[in-house]
Motif scaffolding. Structure first.
Motif, mmCIF file in Angstrom:
data_model
loop_
_atom_site.group_PDB
_atom_site.id
_atom_site.type_symbol
_atom_site.label_atom_id
_atom_site.label_comp_id
_atom_site.label_asym_id
_atom_site.label_seq_id
_atom_site.Cartn_x
_atom_site.Cartn_y
_atom_site.Cartn_z
ATOM 1 N N ALA A 251 9.770 108.866 63.237
ATOM 2 C CA ALA A 251 10.571 107.879 62.496
ATOM 3 C C ALA A 251 9.891 106.518 62.526
ATOM 4 O O ALA A 251 9.848 105.816 61.507
ATOM 5 C CB ALA A 251 11.982 107.794 63.074
ATOM 6 N N GLU A 252 9.347 106.148 63.659
ATOM 7 C CA GLU A 252 8.631 104.869 63.768
ATOM 8 C C GLU A 252 7.390 104.869 62.880
ATOM 9 O O GLU A 252 7.106 103.874 62.197
ATOM 10 C CB GLU A 252 8.248 104.601 65.226
ATOM 11 N N LEU A 253 6.660 105.954 62.895
ATOM 12 C CA LEU A 253 5.462 106.060 62.058
ATOM 13 C C LEU A 253 5.824 105.994 60.579
ATOM 14 O O LEU A 253 5.156 105.314 59.797
ATOM 15 C CB LEU A 253 4.705 107.356 62.370
ATOM 16 N N ALA A 254 6.884 106.692 60.192
ATOM 17 C CA ALA A 254 7.325 106.671 58.792
ATOM 18 C C ALA A 254 7.676 105.246 58.369
ATOM 19 O O ALA A 254 7.360 104.832 57.246
ATOM 20 C CB ALA A 254 8.520 107.601 58.608
ATOM 21 N N GLU A 255 8.293 104.510 59.257
ATOM 22 C CA GLU A 255 8.631 103.113 58.945
ATOM 23 C C GLU A 255 7.358 102.279 58.769
ATOM 24 O O GLU A 255 7.237 101.504 57.820
ATOM 25 C CB GLU A 255 9.501 102.520 60.052
ATOM 26 N N ILE A 256 6.412 102.471 59.644
ATOM 27 C CA ILE A 256 5.142 101.729 59.557
ATOM 28 C C ILE A 256 4.416 102.062 58.255
ATOM 29 O O ILE A 256 3.858 101.184 57.599
ATOM 30 C CB ILE A 256 4.239 102.055 60.774
ATOM 31 N N PHE A 257 4.435 103.346 57.861
ATOM 32 C CA PHE A 257 3.706 103.789 56.671
ATOM 33 C C PHE A 257 4.534 103.695 55.390
ATOM 34 O O PHE A 257 4.056 104.056 54.314
ATOM 35 C CB PHE A 257 3.219 105.235 56.846
ATOM 36 N N SER A 258 5.770 103.236 55.520
ATOM 37 C CA SER A 258 6.689 103.128 54.367
ATOM 38 C C SER A 258 6.839 104.460 53.633
ATOM 39 O O SER A 258 6.672 104.553 52.419
ATOM 40 C CB SER A 258 6.211 102.045 53.392
ATOM 41 N N CYS A 259 7.117 105.495 54.418
ATOM 42 C CA CYS A 259 7.354 106.814 53.835
ATOM 43 C C CYS A 259 8.528 107.451 54.563
ATOM 44 O O CYS A 259 9.026 106.904 55.545
ATOM 45 C CB CYS A 259 6.101 107.690 53.938
ATOM 46 N N GLY A 260 8.963 108.583 54.079
ATOM 47 C CA GLY A 260 10.021 109.310 54.757
ATOM 48 C C GLY A 260 9.467 110.161 55.881
ATOM 49 O O GLY A 260 8.308 110.584 55.830
#
Length: 115
Positions: free
Chosen positions: A58-67
């Motif tokens: 979830a943190e990575l998805a937020e950083i990468f602006s993806c789901g």
């Protein structure tokens, strides 16, 4: 799911993380800083040595602006996930372009089926 499949999934998710990071123009160091971990920990996730938790995904998805699901389904070998990827690729294309792609994919699939 056997151990080989699990290892393949972890490696594929790691590759998806690496691809998303590169597409975002971020270094491993920058991602590590944002997550509060070491660059080596990011490298271990990307190479499939370490398995990221759901919270970390979830943190990575937020950083990468993806789901979160994109980090999992983009590299999945499941047919339903691959079909969703195709739908995403077709999104935003004009009707004639989508029809052309469907025709091409159909021809390719039929060619593979004959073997």
């Amino acid at each position: 799911m056997d151990e080989l499949q699990k290892a393949g999934l972890v490696k594929a998710v790691g590759q998806a993380i690496a691809l998303r990071r590169a597409a975002a123009g971020l270094s491993q160091e920058r991602v590590a800083e944002a997550l509060g971990i070491t660059r080596e920990a990011v490298s271990r996730m990307e190479t499939g040595v370490a398995v990221p938790s759901v919270v970390r995904l979830a943190e990575l998805a937020e950083i990468f602006s993806c789901g979160i699901e994109e980090l999992l389904t983009d590299v999945s070998s499941r047919r339903i996930d691959q079909a969703r990827t195709m739908v995403d690729l077709f999104d935003g294309l004009a009707d004639d372009k989508r029809q052309l792609l469907v025709s091409i994919i159909r021809q390719i699939a039929q060619g593979f089926g004959e073997r």
